[in-house]
Scaffold this active site. Structure first.
Site, PDB file in Angstrom:
ATOM      1  NE  ARG A   1      -3.807   0.154   0.439  1.00  0.00           N
ATOM      2  CZ  ARG A   1      -5.033   0.156  -0.066  1.00  0.00           C
ATOM      3  NH1 ARG A   1      -5.491   1.235  -0.693  1.00  0.00           N
ATOM      4  NH2 ARG A   1      -5.795  -0.916   0.002  1.00  0.00           N
TER       5      ARG A   1
ATOM      6  N   GLY B   1      -2.070  -4.345   8.433  1.00  0.00           N
ATOM      7  CA  GLY B   1      -3.206  -5.231   8.231  1.00  0.00           C
ATOM      8  C   GLY B   1      -3.533  -5.455   6.766  1.00  0.00           C
TER       9      GLY B   1
ATOM     10  NE  ARG C   1      -6.978   1.872   2.807  1.00  0.00           N
ATOM     11  CZ  ARG C   1      -6.096   2.761   2.362  1.00  0.00           C
ATOM     12  NH1 ARG C   1      -4.879   2.800   2.867  1.00  0.00           N
ATOM     13  NH2 ARG C   1      -6.431   3.615   1.405  1.00  0.00           N
ATOM     14  CB  CYS C   2      -0.853  -2.399   5.561  1.00  0.00           C
ATOM     15  SG  CYS C   2      -1.273  -1.177   6.811  1.00  0.00           S
ATOM     16  CG  MET C   3      -0.439  -7.117   4.319  1.00  0.00           C
ATOM     17  SD  MET C   3      -0.504  -8.844   4.844  1.00  0.00           S
ATOM     18  CE  MET C   3      -2.281  -9.128   4.915  1.00  0.00           C
TER      19      MET C   3
END
Length: 414
Positions: free
Chosen positions: A164, A400, A402-404
């Protein structure tokens, strides 16, 4: 070669049906983290690679099973350097950014890397190169002698599975970000070559709203697209206010249609490193939020204004967050779902493990970590469909779902 999907990229919300996403499967870079290097590499613990990769595969399977095309950073990067001239250019640029000072080491590295095929080359540069791997190299410069006891010639890049952050898709373009830390800034070189040279993207004329050669930092975890007019961006530990202004100037002068940025001034500390660790959009009128930011949160609205010398005006908003969101998103009501319900112990624990960091794959449908069971139950009680993935090792990297994930194509909201 014509541009794939006409524009190549299209993301105009956080919640539109996800069609294509970019991931990075954790690789050998994870096993090149040591206790002495954790702080430098921005890790608080060392994940177990075998389990982390298995968890990541489960994440990718959830996406595929829900109609999402999954692309991999490492594969696209290898395909982007298929031409030898481009590959040589990439290697030179990468070694310069890795700050290889000694001429002897640089020459030996080139010899070492020339033996690898394109995929092995990308995987190796991502994983890092241990000093002992250059067996035939003899130290011939002062710069090399000073670093001779350091275990790596090129540092590993273990944060890469958080795709992200190095760039963010905004409309039909991207911000190719300047990362806060030297450790992560090299990550953006892969996106640079993918969008310039990969057959899928090179003919798409993808606009760049912010570039990696800027001095100020901007990171993708702070960039949220609330609808086709409004973005939210965090002024955070990793993103500068001045970078947001530069981005706003470029975006507002385009024909993309965005006209408002809500700048969230969040606490500058590790637990709240990006806006999406404390706030994400999960439905038209529902948001996850960590209660720890509600009190100290200040929001500035940056709105397009052709009569202003900067091309926009800035106002410090005085209302509560839910009122600000109602106003700018034209909603009758807004529901803020607090991480673990705001319980001082549960919310602190689950926010540390990214309980507020959800990936929406369609309105009201999200991917979440299994370990955040209190928050997950609350989401379900609010009518949110949850796809729960294993997270014992992935979560050790402090990021999490979204970050990934970096969405490349979402359906527009109707």
């Amino acid at each position: 070669m014509t541009c794939y999907n006409k524009t190549g990229l299209n993301v105009r919300s956080e919640i539109g049906k996800l069609r294509t996403v970019l991931l990075h499967r954790p690789g050998r870079e994870i096993e090149n983290i040591t206790p002495d290097l954790m702080e430098r590499l921005l890790f608080d613990d060392i994940p177990f690679l075998e389990v982390a990769a298995r968890e990541h595969d489960a994440f990718a399977d959830v996406l595929r099973n829900n109609g999402v095309e999954v692309l991999y950073l490492e594969k696209l990067a290898a395909e982007a350097i298929s031409d030898k001239l481009i590959r040589d250019k990439f290697v030179d640029e990468f070694l310069n950014e890795a700050k290889i000072r000694g001429l002897g080491v640089k020459q030996q590295l080139k010899i070492y890397l020339e033996q690898l095929d394109n995929q092995a080359l990308i995987d190796k540069l991502m994983a890092g190169i241990r000093t002992k791997e250059l067996k035939s190299h003899k130290i011939i410069s002062l710069a090399e002698m000073v670093k001779s006891n350091y275990p790596f010639v090129i540092d590993p890049m273990p944060n890469l599975y958080f795709t992200r952050d190095p760039f963010a898709t905004i409309g039909s373009g991207i911000t190719l970000n300047h990362m806060r830390t030297e450790t992560r800034n090299r990550e953006t070189i892969f996106a640079k070559y993918i969008f310039e040279y990969h057959p899928r993207f090179k003919d798409c004329n993808i606009p760049i709203w912010f570039n990696r050669n800027e001095e100020l930092s901007l990171e993708g975890g702070d960039e949220l697209i609330l609808n086709d007019k409004v973005l939210a961006i965090g002024i955070s530990q990793r993103t500068d206010a001045g970078a947001i202004e530069k981005f706003a100037r470029n975006l507002f002068s385009s024909e993309e249609g965005f006209d408002t940025i809500l700048a969230f001034d969040i606490p500058k500390k590790r637990a709240f490193m990006h806006l999406d660790t404390v706030f994400t959009m999960i439905d038209y009128d529902k948001f996850t939020i960590h209660p720890g930011i509600e009190g100290p949160l200040t929001v500035f609205s940056i709105t397009k204004d052709a009569n202003n010398i900067n091309g926009f005006k800035i106002v410090k908003e005085e209302a509560e967050l839910n009122e600000i969101l109602k106003k700018y998103l034209n909603l009758d009501s807004v529901t803020l779902i607090r991480c673990a319900g705001g319980d001082p112990i549960d919310s602190a624990r689950e926010q540390w493990n990214d309980g507020s960091n959800t990936l929406a794959i369609s309105p009201g449908e999200v991917v979440v970590y299994s370990r955040n069971h209190v928050t997950n139950k609350l989401l379900q009680e609010h009518g949110i469909k949850t796809h729960i993935i294993p997270s014992s090792e992935l979560s050790r990297g402090r990021g999490g779902p979204r970050c990934m994930s970096m969405p490349l194509i979402r359906d527009d909201l109707k």
